[in-house]
Design a protein around this motif. Structure first.
Motif, PDB file in Angstrom:
ATOM      1  N   LYS A   6       4.051   3.828 -43.904  1.00 38.05           N
ATOM      2  CA  LYS A   6       4.964   2.760 -43.501  1.00 38.05           C
ATOM      3  C   LYS A   6       4.464   1.413 -44.032  1.00 38.05           C
ATOM      4  O   LYS A   6       3.260   1.181 -44.138  1.00 38.05           O
ATOM      5  CB  LYS A   6       5.061   2.681 -41.970  1.00 38.05           C
ATOM      6  CG  LYS A   6       5.808   3.835 -41.331  1.00 38.05           C
ATOM      7  CD  LYS A   6       5.944   3.610 -39.821  1.00 38.05           C
ATOM      8  CE  LYS A   6       6.761   4.707 -39.177  1.00 38.05           C
ATOM      9  NZ  LYS A   6       6.969   4.464 -37.716  1.00 38.05           N
ATOM     10  N   ALA A   7       5.381   0.566 -44.334  1.00 37.78           N
ATOM     11  CA  ALA A   7       5.034  -0.793 -44.773  1.00 37.78           C
ATOM     12  C   ALA A   7       4.943  -1.718 -43.559  1.00 37.78           C
ATOM     13  O   ALA A   7       5.432  -1.404 -42.468  1.00 37.78           O
ATOM     14  CB  ALA A   7       6.088  -1.307 -45.748  1.00 37.78           C
ATOM     15  N   ASP A   8       4.313  -2.835 -43.775  1.00 35.86           N
ATOM     16  CA  ASP A   8       4.190  -3.822 -42.691  1.00 35.86           C
ATOM     17  C   ASP A   8       5.382  -4.772 -42.678  1.00 35.86           C
ATOM     18  O   ASP A   8       6.012  -5.039 -43.709  1.00 35.86           O
ATOM     19  CB  ASP A   8       2.908  -4.641 -42.859  1.00 35.86           C
ATOM     20  CG  ASP A   8       1.666  -3.823 -42.605  1.00 35.86           C
ATOM     21  OD1 ASP A   8       1.734  -2.876 -41.802  1.00 35.86           O
ATOM     22  OD2 ASP A   8       0.625  -4.130 -43.227  1.00 35.86           O
ATOM     23  N   GLN A   9       5.645  -5.281 -41.500  1.00 34.82           N
ATOM     24  CA  GLN A   9       6.660  -6.310 -41.330  1.00 34.82           C
ATOM     25  C   GLN A   9       5.953  -7.670 -41.244  1.00 34.82           C
ATOM     26  O   GLN A   9       4.849  -7.766 -40.706  1.00 34.82           O
ATOM     27  CB  GLN A   9       7.478  -6.083 -40.062  1.00 34.82           C
ATOM     28  CG  GLN A   9       8.198  -4.745 -40.029  1.00 34.82           C
ATOM     29  CD  GLN A   9       8.987  -4.558 -38.744  1.00 34.82           C
ATOM     30  OE1 GLN A   9      10.139  -4.943 -38.657  1.00 34.82           O
ATOM     31  NE2 GLN A   9       8.336  -3.960 -37.757  1.00 34.82           N
ATOM     32  N   THR A  10       6.601  -8.694 -41.744  1.00 36.31           N
ATOM     33  CA  THR A  10       6.050 -10.046 -41.679  1.00 36.31           C
ATOM     34  C   THR A  10       6.945 -10.915 -40.798  1.00 36.31           C
ATOM     35  O   THR A  10       8.155 -11.039 -41.071  1.00 36.31           O
ATOM     36  CB  THR A  10       5.960 -10.672 -43.086  1.00 36.31           C
ATOM     37  OG1 THR A  10       5.117  -9.846 -43.910  1.00 36.31           O
ATOM     38  CG2 THR A  10       5.386 -12.083 -43.011  1.00 36.31           C
ATOM     39  N   ILE A  11       6.333 -11.486 -39.759  1.00 38.03           N
ATOM     40  CA  ILE A  11       7.088 -12.346 -38.842  1.00 38.03           C
ATOM     41  C   ILE A  11       6.850 -13.798 -39.230  1.00 38.03           C
ATOM     42  O   ILE A  11       5.698 -14.228 -39.409  1.00 38.03           O
ATOM     43  CB  ILE A  11       6.653 -12.102 -37.384  1.00 38.03           C
ATOM     44  CG1 ILE A  11       6.982 -10.666 -36.973  1.00 38.03           C
ATOM     45  CG2 ILE A  11       7.328 -13.097 -36.442  1.00 38.03           C
ATOM     46  CD1 ILE A  11       6.485 -10.292 -35.580  1.00 38.03           C
ATOM     47  N   ASN A  12       7.906 -14.534 -39.357  1.00 39.68           N
ATOM     48  CA  ASN A  12       7.849 -15.961 -39.658  1.00 39.68           C
ATOM     49  C   ASN A  12       8.261 -16.751 -38.405  1.00 39.68           C
ATOM     50  O   ASN A  12       9.397 -16.619 -37.924  1.00 39.68           O
ATOM     51  CB  ASN A  12       8.793 -16.301 -40.820  1.00 39.68           C
ATOM     52  CG  ASN A  12       8.489 -15.471 -42.059  1.00 39.68           C
ATOM     53  OD1 ASN A  12       7.448 -15.637 -42.676  1.00 39.68           O
ATOM     54  ND2 ASN A  12       9.395 -14.565 -42.410  1.00 39.68           N
ATOM     55  N   ASN A  31      13.018 -18.537 -32.184  1.00 39.26           N
ATOM     56  CA  ASN A  31      13.775 -18.450 -33.441  1.00 39.26           C
ATOM     57  C   ASN A  31      12.995 -17.765 -34.555  1.00 39.26           C
ATOM     58  O   ASN A  31      13.125 -18.123 -35.728  1.00 39.26           O
ATOM     59  CB  ASN A  31      14.210 -19.843 -33.875  1.00 39.26           C
ATOM     60  CG  ASN A  31      13.024 -20.786 -34.101  1.00 39.26           C
ATOM     61  OD1 ASN A  31      11.886 -20.448 -33.800  1.00 39.26           O
ATOM     62  ND2 ASN A  31      13.297 -21.953 -34.642  1.00 39.26           N
ATOM     63  N   ALA A  32      12.182 -16.787 -34.204  1.00 34.23           N
ATOM     64  CA  ALA A  32      11.408 -16.065 -35.218  1.00 34.23           C
ATOM     65  C   ALA A  32      12.325 -15.242 -36.113  1.00 34.23           C
ATOM     66  O   ALA A  32      13.412 -14.815 -35.713  1.00 34.23           O
ATOM     67  CB  ALA A  32      10.383 -15.166 -34.535  1.00 34.23           C
ATOM     68  N   THR A  33      11.854 -15.021 -37.328  1.00 37.21           N
ATOM     69  CA  THR A  33      12.538 -14.112 -38.257  1.00 37.21           C
ATOM     70  C   THR A  33      11.519 -13.105 -38.762  1.00 37.21           C
ATOM     71  O   THR A  33      10.304 -13.349 -38.718  1.00 37.21           O
ATOM     72  CB  THR A  33      13.166 -14.871 -39.442  1.00 37.21           C
ATOM     73  OG1 THR A  33      12.126 -15.569 -40.154  1.00 37.21           O
ATOM     74  CG2 THR A  33      14.209 -15.872 -38.956  1.00 37.21           C
ATOM     75  N   VAL A  34      11.995 -11.984 -39.270  1.00 41.06           N
ATOM     76  CA  VAL A  34      11.092 -10.939 -39.746  1.00 41.06           C
ATOM     77  C   VAL A  34      11.597 -10.415 -41.083  1.00 41.06           C
ATOM     78  O   VAL A  34      12.802 -10.250 -41.291  1.00 41.06           O
ATOM     79  CB  VAL A  34      10.957  -9.800 -38.712  1.00 41.06           C
ATOM     80  CG1 VAL A  34      12.300  -9.169 -38.387  1.00 41.06           C
ATOM     81  CG2 VAL A  34       9.952  -8.762 -39.172  1.00 41.06           C
ATOM     82  N   THR A  35      10.676 -10.187 -41.992  1.00 41.71           N
ATOM     83  CA  THR A  35      10.996  -9.622 -43.303  1.00 41.71           C
ATOM     84  C   THR A  35      10.053  -8.450 -43.577  1.00 41.71           C
ATOM     85  O   THR A  35       9.010  -8.304 -42.923  1.00 41.71           O
ATOM     86  CB  THR A  35      10.848 -10.680 -44.424  1.00 41.71           C
ATOM     87  OG1 THR A  35       9.501 -11.177 -44.412  1.00 41.71           O
ATOM     88  CG2 THR A  35      11.823 -11.835 -44.225  1.00 41.71           C
ATOM     89  N   ASN A  71      10.504   3.105 -41.314  1.00 45.65           N
ATOM     90  CA  ASN A  71       9.774   2.767 -42.534  1.00 45.65           C
ATOM     91  C   ASN A  71       8.761   1.633 -42.371  1.00 45.65           C
ATOM     92  O   ASN A  71       8.021   1.341 -43.313  1.00 45.65           O
ATOM     93  CB  ASN A  71      10.756   2.379 -43.639  1.00 45.65           C
ATOM     94  CG  ASN A  71      11.639   3.533 -44.047  1.00 45.65           C
ATOM     95  OD1 ASN A  71      11.166   4.654 -44.249  1.00 45.65           O
ATOM     96  ND2 ASN A  71      12.942   3.273 -44.152  1.00 45.65           N
ATOM     97  N   TYR A  72       8.730   1.009 -41.183  1.00 46.27           N
ATOM     98  CA  TYR A  72       7.885  -0.173 -41.014  1.00 46.27           C
ATOM     99  C   TYR A  72       7.054  -0.098 -39.737  1.00 46.27           C
ATOM    100  O   TYR A  72       7.513   0.412 -38.700  1.00 46.27           O
ATOM    101  CB  TYR A  72       8.741  -1.436 -40.988  1.00 46.27           C
ATOM    102  CG  TYR A  72       9.514  -1.664 -42.264  1.00 46.27           C
ATOM    103  CD1 TYR A  72       8.873  -2.032 -43.440  1.00 46.27           C
ATOM    104  CD2 TYR A  72      10.899  -1.490 -42.295  1.00 46.27           C
ATOM    105  CE1 TYR A  72       9.591  -2.237 -44.620  1.00 46.27           C
ATOM    106  CE2 TYR A  72      11.616  -1.700 -43.451  1.00 46.27           C
ATOM    107  CZ  TYR A  72      10.951  -2.068 -44.618  1.00 46.27           C
ATOM    108  OH  TYR A  72      11.668  -2.250 -45.775  1.00 46.27           O
ATOM    109  N   ASN A  73       5.846  -0.607 -39.853  1.00 49.08           N
ATOM    110  CA  ASN A  73       4.958  -0.686 -38.686  1.00 49.08           C
ATOM    111  C   ASN A  73       5.410  -1.806 -37.741  1.00 49.08           C
ATOM    112  O   ASN A  73       6.036  -2.784 -38.146  1.00 49.08           O
ATOM    113  CB  ASN A  73       3.518  -0.968 -39.134  1.00 49.08           C
ATOM    114  CG  ASN A  73       2.924   0.164 -39.934  1.00 49.08           C
ATOM    115  OD1 ASN A  73       3.069   1.326 -39.571  1.00 49.08           O
ATOM    116  ND2 ASN A  73       2.267  -0.167 -41.042  1.00 49.08           N
TER     117      ASN A  73
END
Length: 208
Positions: A6-12, A31-35, A71-73
């Protein structure tokens, strides 16, 4: 066969701007977003504390979690927010007594409590005067202080003076002054009316 991890998610998410105690958390703060790599569907976000949470004054930590997907951690991020103290004004109410009467029971009003925090009051204010009270006709400033309540750490408390008006009553001819007149305008009451306190004592036995 091949194992695809699995790939990692990035939280902004950046530290939100300060809020004032009494402002619940809203979308402006949460108001966080994740990519994620590959642009796939990312996990749902969960905030702690969540929407409409009521924070105490001071620096508080907020957390957001992005749920794991096929697919994501899972991922999380922490930010901080500063909650400024709210303003609270405690005012002594104006009072009236006649000359020679006992002092009244002093009362107060307040402006600025949040979240029904007035229910945590455990001790009403103490009161002093701006000068020694000797019952002489005139007015005395009523100075409140020391309101005690359980949520005081969340407030900047200020105190506003009231006025005690000592009025003439049943004066006799043994006055040592020709006349006395006191005239003052009083702050409008809760009913919106402006009251005027005025009284005059006249001793016609004196020539001057």
């Amino acid at each position: 066969s091949i194992v695809v991890s699995k790939a990692d998610q990035t939280i902004n998410w950046t530290n939100p701007l300060n809020i004032i105690y009494g402002t619940p958390l809203g979308a402006t703060q949460l108001n966080a977003t994740v990519t994620a790599a590959g642009g796939g569907t990312t996990g749902a976000l969960t905030y702690s504390p969540g929407l409409n949470a009521q924070l105490n004054a001071g620096t508080q930590t907020l957390r957001v979690d992005a749920a794991a997907t096929e697919n994501y951690n899972a991922a999380f991020k922490l930010v901080t927010i500063t909650v400024d103290k709210a303003a609270l004004v405690v005012k002594a109410n104006d009072q009236f007594v006649y000359y020679g009467s006992s002092l009244p029971v002093f009362t107060y009003t307040y402006t600025g409590f949040k979240y029904n925090d007035q229910s945590t009051i455990t001790k009403t204010p103490t009161y002093t005067f701006d000068r020694i009270y000797n019952g002489i006709l005139g007015d005395y400033k009523i100075i409140p202080a020391n309101l005690v309540f359980g949520k005081s750490a969340n407030y900047n408390v200020s105190y506003a003076n009231g006025t005690l008006y000592v009025m003439a009553k049943n004066l006799t001819s043994n006055l040592t002054i020709k006349s006395i007149c006191i005239f003052d305008r009083i702050t409008p009451g809760a009913d919106g009316f402006r009251y005027v306190a005025r009284f005059t004592a006249q001793n016609n036995n004196l020539n001057n």
